[in-house]
Design an enzyme around this catalytic site. Structure first.
Site, PDB file in Angstrom:
ATOM      1  N   ASP A  87      -6.474   5.586  -0.937  1.00  0.00           N
ATOM      2  CA  ASP A  87      -5.968   4.406  -0.196  1.00  0.00           C
ATOM      3  C   ASP A  87      -5.703   4.803   1.269  1.00  0.00           C
ATOM      4  O   ASP A  87      -6.103   4.100   2.193  1.00  0.00           O
ATOM      5  CB  ASP A  87      -4.648   3.895  -0.791  1.00  0.00           C
ATOM      6  CG  ASP A  87      -4.782   3.370  -2.215  1.00  0.00           C
ATOM      7  OD1 ASP A  87      -4.649   2.162  -2.427  1.00  0.00           O
ATOM      8  OD2 ASP A  87      -5.023   4.194  -3.120  1.00  0.00           O
ATOM      9  N   GLU A 111      -2.542  -2.665   4.451  1.00  0.00           N
ATOM     10  CA  GLU A 111      -1.547  -2.527   3.385  1.00  0.00           C
ATOM     11  C   GLU A 111      -0.680  -1.264   3.508  1.00  0.00           C
ATOM     12  O   GLU A 111       0.525  -1.320   3.271  1.00  0.00           O
ATOM     13  CB  GLU A 111      -2.234  -2.515   2.012  1.00  0.00           C
ATOM     14  CG  GLU A 111      -1.216  -2.401   0.883  1.00  0.00           C
ATOM     15  CD  GLU A 111      -1.835  -2.404  -0.511  1.00  0.00           C
ATOM     16  OE1 GLU A 111      -3.064  -2.459  -0.643  1.00  0.00           O
ATOM     17  OE2 GLU A 111      -1.046  -2.350  -1.471  1.00  0.00           O
ATOM     18  N   ASP A 174      -7.473  -4.262   3.260  1.00  0.00           N
ATOM     19  CA  ASP A 174      -6.951  -3.653   2.039  1.00  0.00           C
ATOM     20  C   ASP A 174      -7.845  -2.443   1.778  1.00  0.00           C
ATOM     21  O   ASP A 174      -9.015  -2.585   1.397  1.00  0.00           O
ATOM     22  CB  ASP A 174      -7.035  -4.644   0.861  1.00  0.00           C
ATOM     23  CG  ASP A 174      -6.169  -4.200  -0.305  1.00  0.00           C
ATOM     24  OD1 ASP A 174      -5.963  -2.976  -0.441  1.00  0.00           O
ATOM     25  OD2 ASP A 174      -5.723  -5.061  -1.075  1.00  0.00           O
ATOM     26  N   ILE A 176      -7.922  -0.015  -0.422  1.00  0.00           N
ATOM     27  CA  ILE A 176      -8.417  -0.099  -1.807  1.00  0.00           C
ATOM     28  C   ILE A 176      -7.687  -1.270  -2.442  1.00  0.00           C
ATOM     29  O   ILE A 176      -6.475  -1.229  -2.623  1.00  0.00           O
ATOM     30  CB  ILE A 176      -8.129   1.166  -2.641  1.00  0.00           C
ATOM     31  CG1 ILE A 176      -8.950   2.339  -2.117  1.00  0.00           C
ATOM     32  CG2 ILE A 176      -8.508   0.907  -4.113  1.00  0.00           C
ATOM     33  CD1 ILE A 176      -8.884   3.574  -2.998  1.00  0.00           C
ATOM     34  N   ASP A 177      -8.429  -2.311  -2.734  1.00  0.00           N
ATOM     35  CA  ASP A 177      -7.844  -3.423  -3.469  1.00  0.00           C
ATOM     36  C   ASP A 177      -8.179  -3.188  -4.939  1.00  0.00           C
ATOM     37  O   ASP A 177      -9.332  -2.875  -5.271  1.00  0.00           O
ATOM     38  CB  ASP A 177      -8.447  -4.743  -2.980  1.00  0.00           C
ATOM     39  CG  ASP A 177      -7.820  -5.937  -3.684  1.00  0.00           C
ATOM     40  OD1 ASP A 177      -6.584  -5.931  -3.870  1.00  0.00           O
ATOM     41  OD2 ASP A 177      -8.566  -6.851  -4.058  1.00  0.00           O
ATOM     42  N   THR A 179      -6.053  -0.983  -6.864  1.00  0.00           N
ATOM     43  CA  THR A 179      -5.770   0.452  -7.058  1.00  0.00           C
ATOM     44  C   THR A 179      -5.670   0.792  -8.551  1.00  0.00           C
ATOM     45  O   THR A 179      -6.104   1.865  -8.971  1.00  0.00           O
ATOM     46  CB  THR A 179      -4.460   0.841  -6.342  1.00  0.00           C
ATOM     47  OG1 THR A 179      -4.536   0.370  -5.010  1.00  0.00           O
ATOM     48  CG2 THR A 179      -4.264   2.343  -6.303  1.00  0.00           C
ATOM     49  N   HIS A 273      -0.380  -9.361 -12.947  1.00  0.00           N
ATOM     50  CA  HIS A 273      -0.757  -9.930 -11.650  1.00  0.00           C
ATOM     51  C   HIS A 273      -1.066 -11.417 -11.734  1.00  0.00           C
ATOM     52  O   HIS A 273      -1.093 -12.113 -10.728  1.00  0.00           O
ATOM     53  CB  HIS A 273      -1.994  -9.217 -11.089  1.00  0.00           C
ATOM     54  CG  HIS A 273      -1.740  -7.783 -10.725  1.00  0.00           C
ATOM     55  ND1 HIS A 273      -2.718  -6.968 -10.207  1.00  0.00           N
ATOM     56  CD2 HIS A 273      -0.624  -7.026 -10.810  1.00  0.00           C
ATOM     57  CE1 HIS A 273      -2.209  -5.766  -9.987  1.00  0.00           C
ATOM     58  NE2 HIS A 273      -0.941  -5.777 -10.348  1.00  0.00           N
ATOM     59  N   LYS A 300     -13.876  -9.863  -7.774  1.00  0.00           N
ATOM     60  CA  LYS A 300     -13.968 -11.204  -8.395  1.00  0.00           C
ATOM     61  C   LYS A 300     -14.565 -12.212  -7.410  1.00  0.00           C
ATOM     62  O   LYS A 300     -15.401 -13.029  -7.778  1.00  0.00           O
ATOM     63  CB  LYS A 300     -12.570 -11.680  -8.853  1.00  0.00           C
ATOM     64  CG  LYS A 300     -12.024 -10.896 -10.034  1.00  0.00           C
ATOM     65  CD  LYS A 300     -10.736 -11.490 -10.567  1.00  0.00           C
ATOM     66  CE  LYS A 300      -9.482 -11.089  -9.835  1.00  0.00           C
ATOM     67  NZ  LYS A 300      -9.121  -9.669  -9.866  1.00  0.00           N
ATOM     68  N   ARG A 314      -5.841 -17.462 -10.409  1.00  0.00           N
ATOM     69  CA  ARG A 314      -4.832 -16.427 -10.148  1.00  0.00           C
ATOM     70  C   ARG A 314      -3.451 -17.061 -10.118  1.00  0.00           C
ATOM     71  O   ARG A 314      -3.153 -17.876  -9.234  1.00  0.00           O
ATOM     72  CB  ARG A 314      -5.138 -15.748  -8.812  1.00  0.00           C
ATOM     73  CG  ARG A 314      -4.203 -14.579  -8.499  1.00  0.00           C
ATOM     74  CD  ARG A 314      -4.538 -13.921  -7.174  1.00  0.00           C
ATOM     75  NE  ARG A 314      -3.807 -12.692  -7.016  1.00  0.00           N
ATOM     76  CZ  ARG A 314      -4.215 -11.518  -7.440  1.00  0.00           C
ATOM     77  NH1 ARG A 314      -5.389 -11.398  -8.033  1.00  0.00           N
ATOM     78  NH2 ARG A 314      -3.474 -10.442  -7.263  1.00  0.00           N
ATOM     79  N   ASP A 326      -5.072  -9.234   0.430  1.00  0.00           N
ATOM     80  CA  ASP A 326      -5.582  -9.397  -0.937  1.00  0.00           C
ATOM     81  C   ASP A 326      -6.558 -10.565  -1.056  1.00  0.00           C
ATOM     82  O   ASP A 326      -7.150 -10.755  -2.127  1.00  0.00           O
ATOM     83  CB  ASP A 326      -4.425  -9.616  -1.923  1.00  0.00           C
ATOM     84  CG  ASP A 326      -3.773  -8.293  -2.322  1.00  0.00           C
ATOM     85  OD1 ASP A 326      -4.494  -7.285  -2.418  1.00  0.00           O
ATOM     86  OD2 ASP A 326      -2.547  -8.281  -2.534  1.00  0.00           O
TER      87      ASP A 326
HETATM   88  N1  LIG Z   1       3.162  -8.766  -9.752  1.00  0.00           N
HETATM   89  C1  LIG Z   1       2.057  -9.043  -9.049  1.00  0.00           C
HETATM   90  N2  LIG Z   1       1.554 -10.287  -9.052  1.00  0.00           N
HETATM   91  C2  LIG Z   1       0.440 -10.585  -8.381  1.00  0.00           C
HETATM   92  N3  LIG Z   1      -0.267  -9.675  -7.644  1.00  0.00           N
HETATM   93  C3  LIG Z   1       0.202  -8.428  -7.595  1.00  0.00           C
HETATM   94  C4  LIG Z   1       1.371  -8.046  -8.290  1.00  0.00           C
HETATM   95  N4  LIG Z   1       1.582  -6.743  -8.060  1.00  0.00           N
HETATM   96  C5  LIG Z   1       0.566  -6.351  -7.244  1.00  0.00           C
HETATM   97  N5  LIG Z   1      -0.246  -7.371  -6.971  1.00  0.00           N
HETATM   98  C6  LIG Z   1      -1.417  -7.397  -6.096  1.00  0.00           C
HETATM   99  O1  LIG Z   1      -2.585  -7.559  -6.883  1.00  0.00           O
HETATM  100  C7  LIG Z   1      -3.612  -6.821  -6.228  1.00  0.00           C
HETATM  101  C8  LIG Z   1      -4.713  -6.529  -7.199  1.00  0.00           C
HETATM  102  O2  LIG Z   1      -5.235  -7.745  -7.631  1.00  0.00           O
HETATM  103  P1  LIG Z   1      -6.052  -7.880  -8.972  1.00  0.00           P
HETATM  104  O3  LIG Z   1      -5.074  -8.129 -10.050  1.00  0.00           O
HETATM  105  O4  LIG Z   1      -6.922  -9.054  -8.662  1.00  0.00           O
HETATM  106  O5  LIG Z   1      -6.810  -6.612  -9.143  1.00  0.00           O
HETATM  107  C9  LIG Z   1      -2.912  -5.602  -5.738  1.00  0.00           C
HETATM  108  O6  LIG Z   1      -3.632  -5.075  -4.671  1.00  0.00           O
HETATM  109  P2  LIG Z   1      -3.683  -3.470  -4.485  1.00  0.00           P
HETATM  110  O7  LIG Z   1      -4.371  -2.911  -5.668  1.00  0.00           O
HETATM  111  O8  LIG Z   1      -4.442  -3.391  -3.223  1.00  0.00           O
HETATM  112  O9  LIG Z   1      -2.266  -3.013  -4.333  1.00  0.00           O
HETATM  113  C10 LIG Z   1      -1.535  -6.114  -5.326  1.00  0.00           C
HETATM  114  O10 LIG Z   1      -1.441  -6.430  -3.962  1.00  0.00           O
HETATM  115 MG   LIG Z   2      -4.840  -5.450  -2.797  1.00  0.00          MG
HETATM  116 MG   LIG Z   3      -1.231  -1.774  -3.386  1.00  0.00          MG
HETATM  117 MG   LIG Z   4      -4.654  -1.913  -1.824  1.00  0.00          MG
END
Ligand SMILES: Nc1ncnc2c1ncn2[C@@H]1O[C@H](COP(=O)(O)O)[C@@H](OP(=O)(O)O)[C@H]1O
Ligand SMILES: [Mg+2]
Ligand SMILES: [Mg+2]
Ligand SMILES: [Mg+2]
Length: 389
Positions: A87, A111, A174, A176-177, A179, A273, A300, A314, A326
Site C-alpha cells: 500500500d 488513503e 487508493d 491498493i483498494d 487490501t 463492507h 467490480k 454496496r 474508494d
Molecule cells: N465497514 C466498512 N464498510 C464499508 N466499507 C469499508 C468498511 N471498512 C473498510 N471499507 C472500505 O472498503 C474498501 C474495500 O471495498 P470492497 O469491500 O469493495 O473490497 C476498503 O478499501 P481499502 O481496501 O483500500 O482499505 C475500505 O476503504
Molecule cells: Mg479502498
Molecule cells: Mg484501507
Molecule cells: Mg486502500
C-alpha cells in the site's frame, strides 16, 4: 446512451478524431451531455498518460509483493485495517511518477500517510518499502531517476494529504483498494482519478488479478485465464481496457440488458463492507436469478464496465462514511462505459466535498434501463428492513 464504436476499436485522441466526438455528443443523454459539454474544451490526455503509467508501475510493485507475501509485511493501522508495504510502496510510486511526468507536485488525496512509518519501530519496514520502490522503478527501465532515499519515499507518501474539494485539480488515489483481497491472494485494484472543479474527469483502474476475459458466471479462483487489466476513462471519451502488460486498448460498454432475470450482480466479498442480506432481498425483489458475484475492490466497477455483470450493490453498515478514493476511478470507468452510479436514493455521487462522500445509505450501479426498477427494489427493501427492526 453513449456511442459504442466496437469492441476492438483502438483508442484515438479526441483531437485527432473530432468526427467521432461530434457523433458521440449527439447520442448522449442530457445529464451526460452537459458533463461532456463542460469538459469539451479540456483535454486530459497528458494527465491520462501519466496516470496509466503510474498505476501500471505501481501494479508491478503490488504483484511482486503479493507473490512473496510475508506475515511480517502486514501491519495494523489504528483503524485495524491491514496495511502492507505494498500500500505504502504503491502510493509512493504513483505520487512520484505523477510528479515526474507532469513536472509539478500534484495535489493528491490518497488513503495512506506516513505517520506510522516514521516511528522508530518501523525503520526496517521503511527500508523494505524504499528498496521495493527503487527496484520497481529500475525494473521499468523508462523512469530516469537516481535511487530514492527513505525520506524521499516518506515525502512522496505524504503528498497524498490534500483535502480535495470543489476548486482546482486534485488527484485521488487508493494505492491498493481491496487490501483484504490482496492479502488473501484475490482481487485488488490500484485506483487513480483526477478531479477538476469537483468533477471526476479521468480515472484509471489497474486490476492485476482480474482475468482479461469475462468473469460472468465463472469461479474466479479456479480461472486459468490470463489476468491483469488496465481500465481507463476520460470524460467524454469513453472507457477502454487493455492488458496490464500493454496490449492495444479496446473500447468497453456496460451490459445493455433490460431483463433482471439475465442480470447478475456484484458485491463486496467482505460482508462487513456491504450487507449481503439487503442485496439478496433487493435481487429477489428485482427478479435477479443468478447468485451474487462477490469480489474485492473497484475491480467490480471494471468488470461491470465491460458487461461481466449488470448491477453493483454496496450497503455499508449504518454510520460508515465512504471515502472518495474508494469510488472516484470506478465511477468514471462505469459512467463513460454507459453506466449509472448513484447513492441508494438515486442521487449522483458528489466528489467535491473533500476526502469523504456524503451520501444516502449506499451506492448502486447499473445501466440506464435497469436503474428505475433497481431504485424501486432498493427503496422497498430498505423500507421492509427498517420496519422489521
Ligand atoms: N465497514 C466498512 N464498510 C464499508 N466499507 C469499508 C468498511 N471498512 C473498510 N471499507 C472500505 O472498503 C474498501 C474495500 O471495498 P470492497 O469491500 O469493495 O473490497 C476498503 O478499501 P481499502 O481496501 O483500500 O482499505 C475500505 O476503504
Ligand atoms: Mg479502498
Ligand atoms: Mg484501507
Ligand atoms: Mg486502500
Amino acid at each position: 446512451m453513449l456511442l459504442h464504436i466496437n469492441a476492438t476499436t483502438p483508442l484515438h485522441s479526441k483531437s485527432k478524431f473530432p468526427f467521432l466526438f461530434s457523433l458521440s455528443f449527439s447520442t448522449t443523454s442530457s445529464s451526460s451531455s452537459s458533463r461532456r459539454a463542460a469538459a469539451a474544451s479540456m483535454s486530459y490526455d497528458k494527465q491520462l498518460a501519466a496516470a496509466k503509467k503510474a498505476a501500471s508501475v505501481a501494479a508491478r510493485l503490488c504483484q511482486k509483493v503479493q507473490k512473496s507475501l510475508l506475515q511480517s509485511d502486514v501491519q495494523s493501522k489504528s483503524d485495524k485495517s491491514p496495511v502492507t508495504v505494498a500500500d505504502y510502496g504503491s502510493q509512493a510510486i504513483v505520487s512520484f511518477i505523477l510528479e515526474k511526468e507532469l513536472a509539478s507536485i500534484p495535489s493528491l488525496v490518497a488513503e495512506e500517510d506516513s505517520g506510522d512509518l516514521r516511528k522508530e519501530e518501523s525503520r526496517e519496514t521503511l527500508h523494505r518499502i524504499t528498496e521495493l520502490v527503487n527496484d520497481t522503478i529500475a525494473g521499468d527501465g523508462t523512469i530516469d531517476v537516481s535511487p530514492l532515499s527513505d525520506e524521499d519515499v516518506l515525502t512522496a507518501i505524504d503528498n497524498g494529504k490534500s483535502e480535495g474539494g470543489p476548486h482546482g485539480q486534485h488527484w485521488v488515489l487508493d494505492p491498493i483498494d481491496g487490501t483484504k483481497g490482496f492479502l488473501r491472494g484475490d482481487q485488488y485494484a490500484i485506483a487513480l482519478a483526477l478531479l477538476d472543479e469537483g468533477k471526476v474527469v479521468l480515472g484509471v483502474l489497474a486490476c492485476p488479478n482480474l482475468p482479461l476475459t469475462s468473469i460472468a458466471g465463472s469461479n474466479l479462483n479456479s480461472s486459468e485465464d490470463k489476468a491483469g487489466c488496465l481500465f481507463f476513462a476520460e470524460v467524454g471519451a469513453g472507457t477502454y481496457m487493455q492488458s496490464l502488460d500493454g496490449s492495444l486498448p479496446t473500447k468497453v460498454h456496460v451490459s445493455t440488458t433490460e431483463n433482471p432475470e439475465e442480470a447478475s450482480f456484484f458485491e463486496s466479498f467482505e460482508a462487513a463492507h456491504s450487507s449481503h442480506d439487503l442485496s439478496s432481498l433487493i435481487a429477489t425483489k428485482l427478479g435477479v436469478k443468478a447468485p451474487p458475484v462477490r469480489i474485492d475492490s473497484q475491480a467490480k466497477y471494471g468488470a461491470l464496465s465491460r458487461g461481466d455483470g449488470a448491477i453493483y450493490l454496496r450497503f455499508p453498515r449504518r454510520g460508515y462514511i465512504e471515502k472518495i478514493w474508494d469510488h472516484a476511478a470506478g465511477y468514471i470507468v462505469v459512467a463513460e462505459a454507459g453506466g449509472v452510479v448513484t447513492d441508494a436514493g438515486g442521487k449522483p455521487l458528489d466528489f467535491s466535498k473533500g476526502r469523504y462522500l456524503d451520501l444516502d445509505t449506499g451506492i448502486i450501479v447499473t445501466n440506464e434501463k435497469l436503474m428505475p426498477a433497481l431504485l424501486k427494489a432498493v427503496r422497498e427493501s430498505i423500507g421492509e428492513k427498517a420496519s422489521s427492526l
